[in-house]
Motif scaffolding. Sequence first.
Motif, PDB file in Angstrom:
ATOM      1  N   PHE A   1      -2.125  -9.866  17.711  1.00 10.33           N
ATOM      2  CA  PHE A   1      -1.268  -9.149  16.624  1.00 10.33           C
ATOM      3  C   PHE A   1      -0.027  -9.992  16.206  1.00 10.33           C
ATOM      4  CE2 PHE A   1      -3.009  -5.710  18.668  1.00 10.33           C
ATOM      5  CZ  PHE A   1      -3.496  -4.846  17.858  1.00 10.33           C
ATOM      6  N   THR A   2       0.194 -10.649  15.217  1.00 13.71           N
ATOM      7  CA  THR A   2       0.910 -11.689  14.699  1.00 13.71           C
ATOM      8  C   THR A   2       2.270 -11.157  14.232  1.00 13.71           C
ATOM      9  OG1 THR A   2      -0.090 -12.031  12.523  1.00 13.71           O
ATOM     10  CG2 THR A   2      -1.117 -13.132  14.394  1.00 13.71           C
ATOM     11  N   HIS A   3       3.072 -12.294  13.817  1.00 15.14           N
ATOM     12  CA  HIS A   3       4.486 -11.984  13.238  1.00 15.14           C
ATOM     13  C   HIS A   3       5.315 -11.164  13.898  1.00 15.14           C
ATOM     14  CE1 HIS A   3       1.731 -12.999   9.858  1.00 15.14           C
ATOM     15  NE2 HIS A   3       2.723 -13.207   9.213  1.00 15.14           N
ATOM     16  N   VAL A   4       4.983 -11.323  15.358  1.00 19.38           N
ATOM     17  CA  VAL A   4       5.988 -10.518  16.514  1.00 19.38           C
ATOM     18  C   VAL A   4       6.968 -11.617  16.723  1.00 19.38           C
ATOM     19  CG1 VAL A   4       5.867  -9.363  18.557  1.00 19.38           C
ATOM     20  CG2 VAL A   4       4.126  -9.279  17.112  1.00 19.38           C
ATOM     21  N   ASP A   5       7.829 -11.862  15.845  1.00 22.10           N
ATOM     22  CA  ASP A   5       8.931 -12.905  15.902  1.00 22.10           C
ATOM     23  C   ASP A   5      10.141 -12.619  16.822  1.00 22.10           C
ATOM     24  OD1 ASP A   5       7.294 -14.449  14.028  1.00 22.10           O
ATOM     25  OD2 ASP A   5       8.442 -13.574  12.536  1.00 22.10           O
ATOM     26  N   GLU A   6      10.760 -13.497  17.589  1.00 17.59           N
ATOM     27  CA  GLU A   6      11.498 -13.292  18.511  1.00 17.59           C
ATOM     28  C   GLU A   6      12.677 -12.526  17.977  1.00 17.59           C
ATOM     29  OE1 GLU A   6      13.842 -15.688  22.254  1.00 17.59           O
ATOM     30  OE2 GLU A   6      13.311 -16.709  20.236  1.00 17.59           O
ATOM     31  N   HIS A   7      13.404 -12.826  16.873  1.00 19.52           N
ATOM     32  CA  HIS A   7      14.343 -12.119  15.989  1.00 19.52           C
ATOM     33  C   HIS A   7      14.196 -10.699  15.719  1.00 19.52           C
ATOM     34  CE1 HIS A   7      12.290 -13.193  12.445  1.00 19.52           C
ATOM     35  NE2 HIS A   7      12.729 -12.049  11.872  1.00 19.52           N
ATOM     36  N   ASN A   8      12.881 -10.271  15.812  1.00 18.00           N
ATOM     37  CA  ASN A   8      12.657  -8.821  15.317  1.00 18.00           C
ATOM     38  C   ASN A   8      11.792  -7.851  16.526  1.00 18.00           C
ATOM     39  OD1 ASN A   8      10.163  -9.901  14.853  1.00 18.00           O
ATOM     40  ND2 ASN A   8       9.895  -9.163  12.922  1.00 18.00           N
ATOM     41  N   ARG A   9      11.726  -8.696  17.730  1.00  9.38           N
ATOM     42  CA  ARG A   9      10.892  -8.351  18.929  1.00  9.38           C
ATOM     43  C   ARG A   9      11.494  -7.047  19.295  1.00  9.38           C
ATOM     44  NH1 ARG A   9       6.725  -9.097  22.855  1.00  9.38           N
ATOM     45  NH2 ARG A   9       6.557  -7.153  23.863  1.00  9.38           N
ATOM     46  N   ASP A  10      12.736  -6.401  19.136  1.00  2.00           N
ATOM     47  CA  ASP A  10      13.209  -5.266  19.790  1.00  2.00           C
ATOM     48  C   ASP A  10      12.829  -4.328  18.573  1.00  2.00           C
ATOM     49  OD1 ASP A  10      14.175  -6.370  21.819  1.00  2.00           O
ATOM     50  OD2 ASP A  10      16.510  -6.741  21.151  1.00  2.00           O
ATOM     51  N   LEU A  11      12.833  -4.606  17.517  1.00  2.88           N
ATOM     52  CA  LEU A  11      12.713  -3.578  16.314  1.00  2.88           C
ATOM     53  C   LEU A  11      11.280  -3.151  16.261  1.00  2.88           C
ATOM     54  CD1 LEU A  11      14.657  -5.223  13.184  1.00  2.88           C
ATOM     55  CD2 LEU A  11      15.182  -3.507  14.836  1.00  2.88           C
ATOM     56  N   LEU A  12      10.251  -4.001  17.006  1.00  2.00           N
ATOM     57  CA  LEU A  12       8.735  -3.677  16.989  1.00  2.00           C
ATOM     58  C   LEU A  12       8.405  -3.200  18.183  1.00  2.00           C
ATOM     59  CD1 LEU A  12       7.651  -7.290  15.376  1.00  2.00           C
ATOM     60  CD2 LEU A  12       7.735  -4.977  14.248  1.00  2.00           C
TER      61      LEU A  12
END
Length: 278
Positions: free
Chosen positions: A151-162
């Motif tokens: 699963f891609t696009h799990v970027d650090e800045h939005n990890r909490d939102l995901l």
Amino acid sequence: MLAGRSGSELSHDQFYASDPKTLVLSCLGAMGNGKSSLLNAICDEQIYRTGRGAEPITRHVEAVMRPWSNPPVSRYCQLIDTPGMCDSSARDRANMQECVRYFKSLSFGVSAFLLVFNINDTRLDAYTQNMLSLFEQLLGREFWKYVILVFTHVDEHNRDLLEDNIDVLTDPSEGFVPELRRVFRLDERTFDPPMVFLTTQRLRYNAYAQRHLQQLYNSVVQLEKDRGNKKFTCGWFNQILSTPTEDQKSNFIISSVRGALGSIRSAFTGGGSWCAMQ
């Protein structure tokens, strides 16, 4: 050139792909999910074109031989990127030739099929179901044992939102893997694929991204170990390898793919357009 199994000659890359020490990674998934970016990240080179938008960037099957550089390990990989090849493939000569090129590149064996999804769109839609049905028809159900879910696009800045998305996907009874088992009637005792959540952003300066690529590499190596250090192969691949000439190999693959597509279409009962592979 080097001698092959059936007396034919192998290219340099084919020779290394047939080496048991070489990892052969095939990326599968819909357009825009991040397949090309993932392979670029693994080899730490801009090998494959990437972009955003509705038009596909990858238009041809591309296979390159590179060291696995993120993390830096002493293993070479054949990295196979795939374009969109949909329901016209049985009639469209260009699309069918992409199928031929793709399956020839796999025929020496596959270390892992990386099934790639964008974390923001993880639907197991009719398109993806039929792509996987095609593989099952051609390769047999054993191929499922070599699948890794990425699963891609799990970027650090939005990890909490995901986090909620990730919790849903990893739920042991209602998550993504149980849904695959339900749709394809897979046994939980034999189908329990690794799930890797990663980003391909700012790799050289991002410890977060590097940790997740390390996790992906560890998953590939563990899968390899669990399978007795043997790549995936099947009777169909062996038939491709034993077919004497390149033209005969191509004709055999085309005939097999068309037969599989016809069988899947006959069984297909879902709505919307039918897609075989992308």
